[in-house]
Design an enzyme around this catalytic site. Structure first.
Site, mmCIF file in Angstrom:
data_model
loop_
_atom_site.group_PDB
_atom_site.id
_atom_site.type_symbol
_atom_site.label_atom_id
_atom_site.label_comp_id
_atom_site.label_asym_id
_atom_site.label_seq_id
_atom_site.Cartn_x
_atom_site.Cartn_y
_atom_site.Cartn_z
ATOM 1 N N GLN A 196 7.315 1.786 -6.673
ATOM 2 C CA GLN A 196 6.760 2.198 -7.959
ATOM 3 C C GLN A 196 6.511 3.698 -7.931
ATOM 4 O OE1 GLN A 196 5.067 0.957 -10.914
ATOM 5 N NE2 GLN A 196 4.145 2.941 -11.272
ATOM 6 N N ARG A 198 5.826 7.394 -10.684
ATOM 7 C CA ARG A 198 5.780 8.070 -11.984
ATOM 8 C C ARG A 198 6.001 9.558 -11.789
ATOM 9 N NH1 ARG A 198 0.121 9.145 -10.874
ATOM 10 N NH2 ARG A 198 0.137 11.040 -12.144
ATOM 11 N N HIS A 202 10.662 13.133 -3.385
ATOM 12 C CA HIS A 202 11.100 14.183 -2.474
ATOM 13 C C HIS A 202 11.389 13.577 -1.105
ATOM 14 C CE1 HIS A 202 10.034 16.885 -5.676
ATOM 15 N NE2 HIS A 202 8.793 16.415 -5.689
ATOM 16 N N ARG A 291 -1.168 5.300 -0.881
ATOM 17 C CA ARG A 291 -2.511 5.840 -1.071
ATOM 18 C C ARG A 291 -2.822 5.990 -2.570
ATOM 19 N NH1 ARG A 291 -5.306 10.652 -1.472
ATOM 20 N NH2 ARG A 291 -7.100 10.888 -0.088
ATOM 21 N N ASP A 292 -3.996 5.504 -3.012
ATOM 22 C CA ASP A 292 -4.458 5.607 -4.392
ATOM 23 C C ASP A 292 -3.392 5.153 -5.377
ATOM 24 O OD1 ASP A 292 -6.359 6.145 -6.344
ATOM 25 O OD2 ASP A 292 -5.720 8.207 -6.617
ATOM 26 N N MET A 332 2.746 10.449 4.129
ATOM 27 C CA MET A 332 3.759 10.991 5.043
ATOM 28 C C MET A 332 3.604 12.502 5.129
ATOM 29 S SD MET A 332 5.459 8.234 5.938
ATOM 30 C CE MET A 332 6.949 8.895 6.679
ATOM 31 N N ARG A 436 -4.453 25.079 -43.693
ATOM 32 C CA ARG A 436 -5.119 24.257 -44.716
ATOM 33 C C ARG A 436 -4.410 24.371 -46.066
ATOM 34 N NH1 ARG A 436 -8.977 20.150 -44.335
ATOM 35 N NH2 ARG A 436 -10.140 20.442 -42.421
ATOM 36 N N ARG A 450 -10.606 16.569 -40.043
ATOM 37 C CA ARG A 450 -10.572 17.768 -39.193
ATOM 38 C C ARG A 450 -9.713 17.510 -37.957
ATOM 39 N NH1 ARG A 450 -16.655 20.389 -39.204
ATOM 40 N NH2 ARG A 450 -17.102 20.038 -41.404
ATOM 41 N N ILE A 476 -10.893 26.435 -36.381
ATOM 42 C CA ILE A 476 -12.228 26.286 -35.800
ATOM 43 C C ILE A 476 -12.163 25.340 -34.600
ATOM 44 C CG2 ILE A 476 -14.569 25.400 -36.199
ATOM 45 C CD1 ILE A 476 -14.330 26.415 -39.083
#
Length: 571
Positions: A196, A198, A202, A291-292, A332, A436, A450, A476
């Site tokens: 997996q 995203r 490398h 990891r994570d 790694m 506007r 807004r 703004i």
């Protein structure tokens, strides 16, 4: 609707209908209320229809939603960790009742499926965030989407599909679960380990996946997410070209590349379980979990949302029930003295190591600095540089924010002149008053309007930036989360510089050339920023300017200096 049992994995749900049934649904469509699917919902629908979310047969009813949030299980007891829900607005929810049907359409109005409504319910999204993500902080991208971009009502029920969402990119790589199972069978692969990702891959990723395949005695599926990932990620077009380049570096007949149209939630351990179930549906027998896994990293205080190996621990607890094995891997690292990669837990304390973080890689791309061959393959670097040129060749947006009368427009006009004098890029000025008048003339000044006005400015700025130009914006922009949305839009295609024009309120009132503050104080103008409506001062501005102590020319020069220092402009 059918259930298929191909040679790999468990029973596969197929919610697509054809022939007479499809014709019946099309004929009924003219009498049905419709819902235009959001990008996340499109991803979810595609995986529902093709069986990637088996055993689900539609969007979750309140009963399933409740047990999934609380216990990671459907009402029948089956393990399922992430709610798959169809969120809709109040008018749509009010038009539905149990037994009715809802036509689900893509953004162009094409009907993709029909949802047969079992129930309509209003969830406790704060409780959902706490249970599913373990956090209620909107710094978590999954929580942010849930709290700020999710409609207030959920509709549960079964789905019948008329056609899959259309894709015109990398079509040969977009294999359904059934097609991928058949591909594995044709190769004679009965053990397949999925990776997996995203992010671009490398050399460290290649070494990790090769080791995982050897450890599992399996072939390899590189299965990147090309639906919705974490804001700020590299676009999937670039990533897929990088994966294709990397695929040439694997031994023959070892690896396949297929794309997954998943909308990630960045849900850490729960999402890791979800990824395992999905990969089993695609015919895989193993999943690499590092990891994570599927985590969003840390919050603004540097505190991680999840522990580095929480996902591995949760999958280990459910291995037998999942029916797919986990291949755990540590980080790694490169050993320059030995010219090889090794897991960090196998490296002696005395050994010299080298690595390049994601932040450092982005910096090297921005500056045009060398990216060493020990880190990644030259073909991957070429693909990254095609869409991530140095900053001096990128477009960028300078986005001013501040109270009415703070001096934003004056500084923006001076900056525009100085940038045009330097030349080299086209320039678009998006002044609040002019926008506007010409782009948002139908909008009022409610918070909703807004926000919509600022999003429109952000969209135009992002398009100009993406095509190598400069956008100078001077609204703004009082709300922090809307400014963040604009930053995310722009940074997907170039640079973003937020300039807070921090002129004090009393000075802005003294300048009041249009008499707006006086009218606001008198109650004539409602919801006026700084008086009867809040202004959320930015904490993430690249530059803060006080026009009490700086002239417009000095302020513009300071911005030019910043752009030069950051590499967007040259001396």
């Amino acid at each position: 609707m059918t259930a298929l049992t191909p040679p790999h994995g468990g029973t596969l749900v197929n919610l697509n209908v054809e022939g007479t049934r499809a014709l019946e649904l099309k004929n009924q469509a003219k009498d049905l209320p419709s819902w235009d699917l959001t990008p996340r919902q499109l991803c979810d629908l595609e995986l529902l229809l093709d069986g990637g979310f088996s055993p689900l047969r539609g969007f979750m009813t309140e009963a399933d939603y409740t047990t999934v949030c609380a216990d990671m299980r459907l009402t029948d007891g089956m393990l399922w960790p992430i709610p798959i829900t169809l969120d809709v607005d109040a008018p749509t929810a009010g038009s539905l009742e149990p037994g009715s049907a809802l036509a689900l359409r893509d953004p162009e109005g094409v009907m993709l499926a029909v949802l047969h409504v079992d129930d309509v319910y209003q969830p406790d999204r704060m409780a959902e965030a706490e249970r599913v993500f373990g956090s209620t902080s909107t710094e978590h991208p999954g929580v942010d989407h849930l709290m700020r971009r999710t409609h207030p009502y959920y509709v549960g029920g079964t789905v019948e599909g008329l056609q899959r969402p259309q894709h015109h990119d990398f079509t040969s790589l977009r294999l359904t679960p059934a097609q991928l199972r058949e591909r594995f069978a044709s190769h004679g692969w009965d053990r397949v380990v999925a990776f997996q990702t995203r992010n671009p891959m490398h050399r460290a990723h290649q070494e990790l996946t090769l080791r995982a395949a050897r450890e599992a005695d399996a072939a390899l599926l590189i299965h990147p997410v090309v639906g919705m990932t974490k804001p700020g990620d590299v676009d999937h077009y670039t990533r897929v070209r990088c994966y294709e380049a990397l695929l040439e570096e694997y031994p023959d007949h070892l690896a396949e590349l297929s794309l997954l149209p998943l909308a990630m939630r960045m849900g850490g351990p729960r999402e890791a379980l979800w990824h395992a179930i999905i990969r089993k549906n695609f015919g895989c027998t193993h999943l690499i979990v590092g990891r994570d896994h599927a985590g969003p990293g840390s919050d603004s205080h540097g505190t991680p949302f999840y522990g580095p190996y929480d996902a591995q621990e949760l999958l280990q607890q459910h291995t037998d029930e999942l029916g797919i094995e986990m291949v755990p891997f540590r980080l790694m690292v490169y050993l320059p003295d030995e010219d090889r990669y090794a897991p960090v837990d196998e490296v002696p304390d005395s050994a010299t190591t080298a690595s390049i973080s994601g932040t450092e890689l982005r910096e090297r791309l921005m500056t045009g600095a060398e990216i060493p061959s020990w880190f990644t393959f030259p073909a991957v670097v070429r693909e990254l540089r095609r869409t991530h040129p140095p900053r001096s060749e990128q477009g960028f947006t300078v986005f001013f924010t501040g109270l009415s009368g703070s001096g934003k427009s004056t500084i923006a006009n001076v900056l525009q002149t100085k940038l045009l004098e330097l030349g080299g890029r086209s320039l678009t000025l998006l002044d609040g008053d002019l926008v506007r008048k010409h782009l948002s003339s139908e909008l009022g000044f409610s918070k909703e309007h807004r926000d919509l006005n600022i999003r429109r400015i952000g969209f135009v700025a992002a398009e100009a930036t993406k095509h190598g130009g400069i956008a100078v914006c001077a609204p703004i922009a009082p709300y922090a989360h809307t400014r963040q949305e604009v930053r995310d839009m722009v940074e997907a295609g170039g640079g973003f510089v937020l300039v807070h024009v921090a002129t004090p309120l009393e000075v802005c009132e003294e300048r009041d050339r249009k008499g707006l503050y006086a009218k606001a104080r008198a109650g004539i103008i409602k919801e006026f920023t700084g008086i009867s409506d809040p202004y959320e001062e930015p904490t993430d501005a690249e530059l803060t300017i006080d026009t009490v102590t700086s002239s417009p020319e000095e302020a513009a020069d300071r911005i030019i200096g910043y752009l030069i220092a950051e590499g967007y402009l040259t001396d």
